[in-house]
Design a protein around this motif. Sequence first.
Motif, PDB file in Angstrom:
ATOM      1  N   ALA A  83      -8.229 -26.112  -7.276  1.00 30.69           N
ATOM      2  CA  ALA A  83      -8.469 -27.554  -7.117  1.00 30.69           C
ATOM      3  C   ALA A  83      -8.627 -27.918  -5.638  1.00 30.69           C
ATOM      4  CB  ALA A  83      -7.327 -28.348  -7.760  1.00 30.69           C
ATOM      5  N   ASP A  84      -7.801 -27.323  -4.781  1.00 36.39           N
ATOM      6  CA  ASP A  84      -7.908 -27.609  -3.337  1.00 36.39           C
ATOM      7  C   ASP A  84      -9.219 -27.068  -2.766  1.00 36.39           C
ATOM      8  OD1 ASP A  84      -5.449 -28.798  -3.482  1.00 36.39           O
ATOM      9  OD2 ASP A  84      -4.341 -27.107  -2.621  1.00 36.39           O
ATOM     10  N   PHE A  85      -9.573 -25.857  -3.179  1.00 34.86           N
ATOM     11  CA  PHE A  85     -10.850 -25.270  -2.747  1.00 34.86           C
ATOM     12  C   PHE A  85     -12.007 -26.199  -3.130  1.00 34.86           C
ATOM     13  CE2 PHE A  85     -14.416 -22.697  -4.564  1.00 34.86           C
ATOM     14  CZ  PHE A  85     -15.015 -22.311  -3.369  1.00 34.86           C
ATOM     15  N   SER A 100     -18.026 -15.713  -0.365  1.00 32.93           N
ATOM     16  CA  SER A 100     -17.074 -15.482   0.740  1.00 32.93           C
ATOM     17  C   SER A 100     -16.504 -16.772   1.305  1.00 32.93           C
ATOM     18  CB  SER A 100     -17.759 -14.681   1.840  1.00 32.93           C
ATOM     19  OG  SER A 100     -18.959 -15.333   2.186  1.00 32.93           O
ATOM     20  N   THR A 101     -17.079 -17.930   0.917  1.00 32.63           N
ATOM     21  CA  THR A 101     -16.482 -19.182   1.406  1.00 32.63           C
ATOM     22  C   THR A 101     -15.148 -19.462   0.707  1.00 32.63           C
ATOM     23  OG1 THR A 101     -17.770 -20.410  -0.222  1.00 32.63           O
ATOM     24  CG2 THR A 101     -18.627 -20.358   2.024  1.00 32.63           C
ATOM     25  N   PHE A 102     -14.851 -18.698  -0.356  1.00 28.66           N
ATOM     26  CA  PHE A 102     -13.564 -18.941  -1.021  1.00 28.66           C
ATOM     27  C   PHE A 102     -12.420 -18.468  -0.145  1.00 28.66           C
ATOM     28  CE2 PHE A 102      -9.873 -17.995  -3.539  1.00 28.66           C
ATOM     29  CZ  PHE A 102      -9.751 -19.162  -4.307  1.00 28.66           C
ATOM     30  N   GLN A 103     -11.514 -19.364   0.178  1.00 31.53           N
ATOM     31  CA  GLN A 103     -10.317 -19.063   0.976  1.00 31.53           C
ATOM     32  C   GLN A 103      -9.198 -19.902   0.401  1.00 31.53           C
ATOM     33  OE1 GLN A 103      -9.984 -16.835   3.259  1.00 31.53           O
ATOM     34  NE2 GLN A 103     -12.127 -16.333   3.715  1.00 31.53           N
ATOM     35  N   VAL A 104      -7.971 -19.390   0.502  1.00 30.46           N
ATOM     36  CA  VAL A 104      -6.854 -20.275   0.152  1.00 30.46           C
ATOM     37  C   VAL A 104      -5.898 -20.382   1.330  1.00 30.46           C
ATOM     38  CG1 VAL A 104      -6.940 -19.927  -2.340  1.00 30.46           C
ATOM     39  CG2 VAL A 104      -5.532 -18.405  -0.921  1.00 30.46           C
TER      40      VAL A 104
END
Length: 321
Positions: free
Chosen positions: A12-14, A317-321
């Motif tokens: 949800a934050d992503f 690759s833009t996925f980060q937590v």
Amino acid sequence: MARQHVDHRDIADFAQVKVNLPKDKADEYRAQARRLREKLEGYLAEHPDFTLKKMMLAGSLAKGTALRSLNDIDVACYISGANAPGDVPRLLDYLAERLRKAFPNFSPDQVKPNTYSVTVSFRGSGLDVDVVPILYNGDPDWYGNLVSQDDGTFLETCIPRHLEFIRKRKQAHETHFAQVARLVKFWARNLKRERDGFRFKSFMIELILAHLADLGLDFSDYPEALQHFFTYVARSNMREQILFDDYYEASAVRTFTETVRIIDPVNAKNNVSRLYTPAEADAIVEAALDSGDAIDAALAAPTKQGTVYYWQKVFGSTFQV
Ligand SMILES: Nc1ncnc2c1ncn2[C@@H]1O[C@H](COP(=O)(O)OP(=O)(O)OP(=O)(O)O)[C@@H](O)[C@H]1O
Ligand SMILES: [Mg+2]
């Protein structure tokens, strides 16, 4: 599901940071479309015989499913009258000429016919508005012949009912239906960038999700909802007919012979996915299988680094937590 590293909240934050069009931007673009619409209404009030009858925000900004990467504002324009040309290039010239008349403060070069629409560009701020023609015969529900943005054919359909159809599903799954739709659209967009020739139309994604919503799927847990979507796509092999009975009886749907059959909820004769080839359908299934596996692996991965690695296989690759 093991969720200590990436959980629903993280997805949800992503989405908030990387996927969704921020609300202030959405409001700004909707206001831009509204000003155009009101300008046309003003002109029509003084010229009741004018053949452009209405402008209406359509597409993802109207449905609340727009991505951050939105690059134009979709507006449908209803054109009536026996004099409107029936072939698309001439219709677009006609539409551009009428728009220039209704919007005299735009210079002619700000109103340009494109392949299947007319682009109205604004000086300075704002996005371009993509005006899509609909040939209109006075239907009280605003059915008309929309120029397909995929191949320029005329599609009989109803934009306000599409909006109402999506609104109903959004109301049944508040916040979550629209959010999952944007996440899946983001997934598809990433694939379009990575794989040559990959296509998966936003409206098809929304209709598949509406089908799952109508079957009772719960959208409130995003890893699970995404997994359900991928599982459905893989299991159905994109070859299961999807139809809705909001606006017609299921029995009104004839047999379609195309590979993918997702029927327009407002017109039983219109297969929204008629252009998809078997190879294109297979590519979607393949991608859904890969992403379903990646989510399983993410949920089983022992380390945070491993978990993020698998989620990046889903969202890039833009996925980060
Ligand atoms: N094949 C079709 N048949 C009927 N209506 C269609 C069809 N394709 C598109 N539309 C109409 O056009 C609208 C916009 O289409 P589409 O889903 O492709 O883009 P979008 O929702 O604006 O998403 P985005 O621009 O973010 O990819 C749909 O909501 C629908 O009203
Ligand atoms: Mg759009």
